[in-house]
Enzyme design. Sequence first.
Site, short mmCIF file in Angstrom:
data_model
loop_
_atom_site.label_atom_id
_atom_site.label_comp_id
_atom_site.label_asym_id
_atom_site.label_seq_id
_atom_site.Cartn_x
_atom_site.Cartn_y
_atom_site.Cartn_z
N LYS A 1 50.62 -2.40 -14.86
CA LYS A 1 51.94 -1.86 -15.22
C LYS A 1 51.93 -1.39 -16.65
O LYS A 1 51.09 -1.82 -17.46
CB LYS A 1 53.05 -2.90 -15.03
CG LYS A 1 52.94 -4.20 -15.88
CD LYS A 1 53.49 -4.12 -17.29
CE LYS A 1 53.37 -5.44 -18.06
NZ LYS A 1 53.51 -5.34 -19.49
N PRO B 1 41.92 -4.06 -17.98
CA PRO B 1 41.52 -4.89 -19.12
C PRO B 1 42.53 -6.01 -19.40
O PRO B 1 43.73 -5.83 -19.16
CB PRO B 1 41.46 -3.89 -20.29
CG PRO B 1 42.21 -2.69 -19.86
CD PRO B 1 42.24 -2.67 -18.36
N GLY C 1 48.43 -5.78 -22.34
CA GLY C 1 49.84 -5.45 -22.08
C GLY C 1 50.01 -4.71 -20.78
O GLY C 1 51.05 -4.12 -20.51
N GLY D 1 49.50 -6.27 -17.80
CA GLY D 1 49.92 -7.24 -16.78
C GLY D 1 48.85 -7.60 -15.76
O GLY D 1 49.17 -8.09 -14.68
N GLY E 1 46.58 -10.04 -15.37
CA GLY E 1 46.58 -11.42 -14.87
C GLY E 1 47.81 -11.70 -14.01
O GLY E 1 47.71 -12.32 -12.94
N ASP F 1 56.00 -11.97 -16.19
CA ASP F 1 55.77 -10.68 -15.53
C ASP F 1 55.43 -10.79 -14.03
O ASP F 1 55.38 -9.77 -13.35
CB ASP F 1 54.57 -9.96 -16.18
CG ASP F 1 54.95 -9.22 -17.45
OD1 ASP F 1 56.14 -9.09 -17.72
OD2 ASP F 1 54.02 -8.76 -18.14
C1 CDM Z 1 55.11 -8.51 -23.12
C2 CDM Z 1 55.41 -8.47 -21.64
O1 CDM Z 1 54.25 -8.07 -20.92
C3 CDM Z 1 56.50 -7.43 -21.38
O2 CDM Z 1 56.54 -7.09 -20.01
C4 CDM Z 1 55.87 -9.82 -21.12
O3 CDM Z 1 56.99 -10.27 -21.82
C5 CDM Z 1 54.77 -10.85 -21.15
O4 CDM Z 1 54.81 -11.54 -19.96
P1 CDM Z 1 53.66 -12.56 -19.53
O5 CDM Z 1 52.32 -12.07 -19.96
O6 CDM Z 1 53.88 -12.86 -18.07
O7 CDM Z 1 54.03 -13.77 -20.45
P2 CDM Z 1 53.91 -15.33 -20.19
O8 CDM Z 1 52.54 -15.64 -19.70
O9 CDM Z 1 55.10 -15.79 -19.40
O10 CDM Z 1 54.09 -15.86 -21.68
C6 CDM Z 1 53.07 -15.82 -22.66
C7 CDM Z 1 53.71 -16.19 -23.99
O11 CDM Z 1 54.52 -15.10 -24.46
C8 CDM Z 1 55.73 -15.55 -25.05
N1 CDM Z 1 56.88 -14.98 -24.32
C9 CDM Z 1 56.72 -14.40 -23.10
C10 CDM Z 1 57.80 -13.81 -22.45
C11 CDM Z 1 59.06 -13.86 -23.08
N2 CDM Z 1 60.14 -13.32 -22.51
N3 CDM Z 1 59.20 -14.46 -24.29
C12 CDM Z 1 58.12 -15.00 -24.93
O12 CDM Z 1 58.26 -15.52 -26.04
C13 CDM Z 1 55.67 -17.07 -25.01
O13 CDM Z 1 55.15 -17.51 -26.24
C14 CDM Z 1 54.67 -17.37 -23.90
O14 CDM Z 1 54.01 -18.59 -24.10
N1 ATP Z 2 43.11 -13.04 -13.49
C1 ATP Z 2 43.16 -12.86 -14.82
N2 ATP Z 2 43.00 -11.62 -15.32
C2 ATP Z 2 43.09 -11.42 -16.67
N3 ATP Z 2 43.29 -12.40 -17.56
C3 ATP Z 2 43.45 -13.64 -17.10
C4 ATP Z 2 43.40 -13.93 -15.73
N4 ATP Z 2 43.61 -15.25 -15.57
C5 ATP Z 2 43.79 -15.76 -16.78
N5 ATP Z 2 43.69 -14.83 -17.74
C6 ATP Z 2 43.86 -15.06 -19.18
O1 ATP Z 2 45.08 -14.41 -19.57
C7 ATP Z 2 44.88 -13.68 -20.79
C8 ATP Z 2 45.84 -12.48 -20.81
O2 ATP Z 2 45.44 -11.59 -19.79
P1 ATP Z 2 46.42 -10.53 -19.09
O3 ATP Z 2 45.56 -9.49 -18.43
O4 ATP Z 2 47.40 -11.21 -18.22
O5 ATP Z 2 47.12 -9.96 -20.41
P2 ATP Z 2 48.13 -8.84 -20.65
O6 ATP Z 2 47.58 -7.52 -20.17
O7 ATP Z 2 48.49 -8.92 -22.11
O8 ATP Z 2 49.35 -9.20 -19.73
P3 ATP Z 2 50.92 -9.06 -19.99
O9 ATP Z 2 51.24 -7.62 -20.09
O10 ATP Z 2 51.47 -9.69 -18.72
O11 ATP Z 2 51.20 -9.84 -21.24
C9 ATP Z 2 43.40 -13.31 -20.79
O12 ATP Z 2 42.89 -13.20 -22.09
C10 ATP Z 2 42.75 -14.46 -20.03
O13 ATP Z 2 42.32 -15.49 -20.91
#
Ligand code: CDM
Ligand code: ATP
Length: 320
Positions: free
Chosen positions: A29, A124, A128, A130, A132, A166
């Site tokens: 996303k 990757p 950002g 999403g 995971g 997310d």
């Molecule tokens: C940046 C975004 O990707 C925008 O869509 C999301 O807000 C992140 O969502 P996400 O990766 O699913 O985040 P989570 O795994 O729930 O949270 C990771 C960390 O981000 C911070 N966190 C996340 C979501 C939120 N609304 N407030 C926060 O402060 C918290 O410190 C949390 O421990």
């Molecule tokens: N299936 C997975 N794919 C990717 N990362 C994973 C997974 N499971 C655990 N992780 C951990 O989660 C961390 C964040 O990865 P992710 O791909 O969710 O980040 P992101 O793109 O920043 O997601 P978001 O936009 O939801 O914040 C990675 O550095 C890794 O340590």
Amino acid sequence: MMDIARIAQNVEAREFAGMGSLKLIAPAKVNLYLNVKGLREDGYHEVSTIMHTLMLHDVLRMKLVPGTGEPVQLTSRSYEGLEPLDVDPQHNIVTKAIVKLAEAFGRELGETETVRVHLEKHIPAQAGLGGGSSDAAAALLGAAILWQESVLDPRIEQVAATLGADVAFFLKGGCAQYDGIGEHFVRSLKITNDFVVIVKPEGGVSTAAAYKKLDENPQPLDAALVKTAEEEAYAMHVPLLNNMAEAGEELNTGVKTVREWLQEQPGVCNAMMSGSGSAVFAVCESFDAAARVSSSAQAKGWWSRTTTFGPFKATMTTNR
Ligand SMILES: C[C@](O)(CO)[C@H](O)COP(=O)(O)OP(=O)(O)OC[C@H]1O[C@@H](n2ccc(N)nc2=O)[C@H](O)[C@@H]1O
Ligand SMILES: Nc1ncnc2c1ncn2[C@@H]1O[C@H](COP(=O)(O)OP(=O)(O)OP(=O)(O)O)[C@@H](O)[C@H]1O
């Protein structure tokens, strides 16, 4: 930890061919609009966001095998120049999702049955995008199907909300606005199929660190633009806004370099960091323009893909 990741890379998806195996897609996303507001008592922030899924996706293959003692056996392979995942299988969000859903359904895992999963990473991490969270949503659906439960069972959404902000979005996909901590559905928008280039500088951005950085220097968005974003019915007309972009650019200076470079490229309509970064997405006027920009980005040593916005959610597909 890295040894486990390397061993995992040698496991072939062939094992998942045939009856009883599932193939699921887990789309990436981008956030077209991300408005991070106040910090809550539980450490999470109130947000209002509009997310859109992309055609870029990970693939999960899943099947049930007789109990091996482990609840979940997860292997993964990273494609197209991506590093192996920096997380060992038992801490992968896919494993967590399956274990939590088994608990919610009252199923014993490990002794009589084990869920075997092979994860093909194309998205990757720490970008950002999403990745995971989408993998987790796909794993929840796959586990429910393997256990012959309804994919509409409300326990799936309940478990999704405990895994990350997310995850809920990927059960719906397309283009939608969410609020709360990002888990609460507000409305759907009409999707677009515009061409998109994703460029990721070296290194990621930790989501938690980006939220913390923003707290040090809050960035309120222009009220008129917020109103436009929150009232717009069509994804293609949503103004690109992200008040976390500055925090992301401070935590990884490559984000700024990539964003400024993308904004200068011919055929790029607009470019912005997605979510908490470090990936930057550029909406392009044509496929040719997107392909040219992506090739030039790769030539500069950045990870880059051409894709389009898409309608998909995490979903099961034909097992080929
Ligand atoms: C940046 C975004 O990707 C925008 O869509 C999301 O807000 C992140 O969502 P996400 O990766 O699913 O985040 P989570 O795994 O729930 O949270 C990771 C960390 O981000 C911070 N966190 C996340 C979501 C939120 N609304 N407030 C926060 O402060 C918290 O410190 C949390 O421990
Ligand atoms: N299936 C997975 N794919 C990717 N990362 C994973 C997974 N499971 C655990 N992780 C951990 O989660 C961390 C964040 O990865 P992710 O791909 O969710 O980040 P992101 O793109 O920043 O997601 P978001 O936009 O939801 O914040 C990675 O550095 C890794 O340590």
